[in-house]
Design an enzyme around this catalytic site. Sequence first.
Site, mmCIF file in Angstrom:
data_model
loop_
_atom_site.group_PDB
_atom_site.id
_atom_site.type_symbol
_atom_site.label_atom_id
_atom_site.label_comp_id
_atom_site.label_asym_id
_atom_site.label_seq_id
_atom_site.Cartn_x
_atom_site.Cartn_y
_atom_site.Cartn_z
ATOM 1 N N ASN A 197 -4.077 2.559 -13.584
ATOM 2 C CA ASN A 197 -3.133 1.612 -12.980
ATOM 3 C C ASN A 197 -1.739 2.220 -13.011
ATOM 4 O O ASN A 197 -1.432 3.063 -13.867
ATOM 5 C CB ASN A 197 -3.139 0.300 -13.775
ATOM 6 C CG ASN A 197 -2.224 -0.744 -13.170
ATOM 7 O OD1 ASN A 197 -2.174 -0.919 -11.944
ATOM 8 N ND2 ASN A 197 -1.491 -1.463 -14.011
ATOM 9 N N LYS A 244 -7.649 -13.555 -11.655
ATOM 10 C CA LYS A 244 -8.756 -12.618 -11.930
ATOM 11 C C LYS A 244 -9.826 -12.810 -10.861
ATOM 12 O O LYS A 244 -9.719 -13.713 -10.031
ATOM 13 C CB LYS A 244 -9.316 -12.862 -13.328
ATOM 14 C CG LYS A 244 -9.914 -14.243 -13.515
ATOM 15 C CD LYS A 244 -10.461 -14.434 -14.922
ATOM 16 C CE LYS A 244 -11.135 -15.790 -15.055
ATOM 17 N NZ LYS A 244 -11.737 -16.029 -16.358
ATOM 18 N N MET A 274 -3.235 -7.115 -7.946
ATOM 19 C CA MET A 274 -2.544 -8.132 -8.744
ATOM 20 C C MET A 274 -3.515 -9.084 -9.453
ATOM 21 O O MET A 274 -3.185 -10.243 -9.686
ATOM 22 C CB MET A 274 -1.543 -8.889 -7.862
ATOM 23 C CG MET A 274 -0.500 -7.975 -7.223
ATOM 24 S SD MET A 274 0.265 -6.767 -8.345
ATOM 25 C CE MET A 274 1.501 -7.803 -9.087
ATOM 26 N N ARG A 275 -4.681 -8.595 -9.812
ATOM 27 C CA ARG A 275 -5.621 -9.399 -10.597
ATOM 28 C C ARG A 275 -6.093 -8.604 -11.801
ATOM 29 O O ARG A 275 -6.187 -7.376 -11.742
ATOM 30 C CB ARG A 275 -6.843 -9.792 -9.757
ATOM 31 C CG ARG A 275 -6.521 -10.858 -8.755
ATOM 32 C CD ARG A 275 -7.682 -11.091 -7.819
ATOM 33 N NE ARG A 275 -7.220 -11.903 -6.719
ATOM 34 C CZ ARG A 275 -7.253 -13.230 -6.685
ATOM 35 N NH1 ARG A 275 -7.801 -13.894 -7.682
ATOM 36 N NH2 ARG A 275 -6.765 -13.897 -5.655
ATOM 37 N N HIS A 319 2.267 0.912 -13.316
ATOM 38 C CA HIS A 319 3.052 -0.272 -13.676
ATOM 39 C C HIS A 319 4.538 0.067 -13.529
ATOM 40 O O HIS A 319 4.985 1.119 -14.004
ATOM 41 C CB HIS A 319 2.746 -0.697 -15.111
ATOM 42 C CG HIS A 319 3.457 -1.953 -15.496
ATOM 43 N ND1 HIS A 319 3.056 -3.186 -15.041
ATOM 44 C CD2 HIS A 319 4.568 -2.163 -16.239
ATOM 45 C CE1 HIS A 319 3.886 -4.109 -15.512
ATOM 46 N NE2 HIS A 319 4.809 -3.524 -16.237
ATOM 47 N N GLY A 327 0.777 -1.234 0.000
ATOM 48 C CA GLY A 327 0.000 0.000 0.000
ATOM 49 C C GLY A 327 0.805 1.279 0.000
ATOM 50 O O GLY A 327 0.286 2.343 0.358
ATOM 51 N N SER A 328 2.074 1.238 -0.449
ATOM 52 C CA SER A 328 2.857 2.482 -0.414
ATOM 53 C C SER A 328 2.326 3.503 -1.423
ATOM 54 O O SER A 328 2.385 4.710 -1.164
ATOM 55 C CB SER A 328 4.341 2.197 -0.637
ATOM 56 O OG SER A 328 4.593 1.782 -1.955
ATOM 57 N N ASN A 329 1.799 3.056 -2.548
ATOM 58 C CA ASN A 329 1.200 4.023 -3.488
ATOM 59 C C ASN A 329 -0.092 4.603 -2.926
ATOM 60 O O ASN A 329 -0.371 5.794 -3.110
ATOM 61 C CB ASN A 329 0.961 3.372 -4.854
ATOM 62 C CG ASN A 329 2.232 3.317 -5.669
ATOM 63 O OD1 ASN A 329 2.706 4.340 -6.164
ATOM 64 N ND2 ASN A 329 2.830 2.136 -5.771
HETATM 65 C C1 GAR Z 1 4.054 -1.194 -7.295
HETATM 66 O O1 GAR Z 1 5.424 -1.191 -7.605
HETATM 67 C C2 GAR Z 1 3.223 -1.267 -8.549
HETATM 68 O O2 GAR Z 1 3.802 -0.604 -9.625
HETATM 69 C C3 GAR Z 1 3.180 -2.763 -8.774
HETATM 70 O O3 GAR Z 1 3.001 -3.298 -7.491
HETATM 71 C C4 GAR Z 1 3.650 -2.465 -6.539
HETATM 72 C C5 GAR Z 1 2.659 -2.178 -5.424
HETATM 73 O O4 GAR Z 1 3.298 -1.522 -4.372
HETATM 74 N N1 GAR Z 1 2.098 -3.113 -9.638
HETATM 75 C C6 GAR Z 1 2.205 -4.044 -10.574
HETATM 76 O O5 GAR Z 1 3.201 -4.706 -10.760
HETATM 77 C C7 GAR Z 1 0.946 -4.254 -11.397
HETATM 78 N N2 GAR Z 1 1.233 -4.976 -12.579
HETATM 79 P P1 GAR Z 1 2.462 -0.845 -3.186
HETATM 80 O O6 GAR Z 1 1.489 -1.904 -2.643
HETATM 81 O O7 GAR Z 1 3.504 -0.493 -2.181
HETATM 82 O O8 GAR Z 1 1.742 0.350 -3.738
#
Ligand code: GAR
Length: 208
Positions: free
Chosen positions: A114, A70, A97-98, A116, A17-19
Amino acid sequence: MSEQPLRRLGVLGSGKGSNFVAIAEACARRELPAEIALVVSDVPDAAILERARERGVPARYIPPGRFRTKLDEEAEAAYVAAMREARVDLVVLAGFMRILKSEFLSAFPDRVVNIHPALLPSFPGLEAWKQALDYGVKVTGVTVHLVDAGVDTGPILAQAAVPVLDSDTPASLHERIQEVEHRLYPEAIRSLLAGGITFKGRRALRLG
Ligand code: GAR
């Protein structure tokens, strides 16, 4: 300070959840004219749910159903219902991740974004930072895009580059990519909500 009304964001995430935290902090600082109305996870003990609750943001685990990559039909309907009940203007995937299928996407047309961890169209799919390292590219980065029915194929909204260092390990590269994500994602959402992003000449989002 912006004159815009606060838009409602619904966040989906499977991990730490850092984003989500970066977006929530940008909202709290009023850099992003939005509020996070709901966080939903497909993982019952995902840290993103805890990060949300400690900030007073409603957070729910909704079981994903019987598939691994999914949501099953019933689960997808439950995710749509939760987002609708929360009256979200934009759905933000933050490490979800789905793959979302047409029932979800048609409920929020052009309103699912999203992030990436690579410069798409390079390295779609899982562990993109590791793919970049294995390939041997000198520059990788971050992409924010609208979600369509493909895997990491939707219209690109924003990108930023991250150099790959000779000394990088998968962990060190992902860490530097994440630092860039935390700056780029709130900024891209801010521009999108302000109507300031076009893709191939077409405005990427029109909110009523
Ligand atoms: C992030 O690096 C995001 O770009 C990646 O998962 C991580 C989630 O980090 N997403 C993917 O790879 C999607 N294909 P977070 O939970 O700390 O936000």
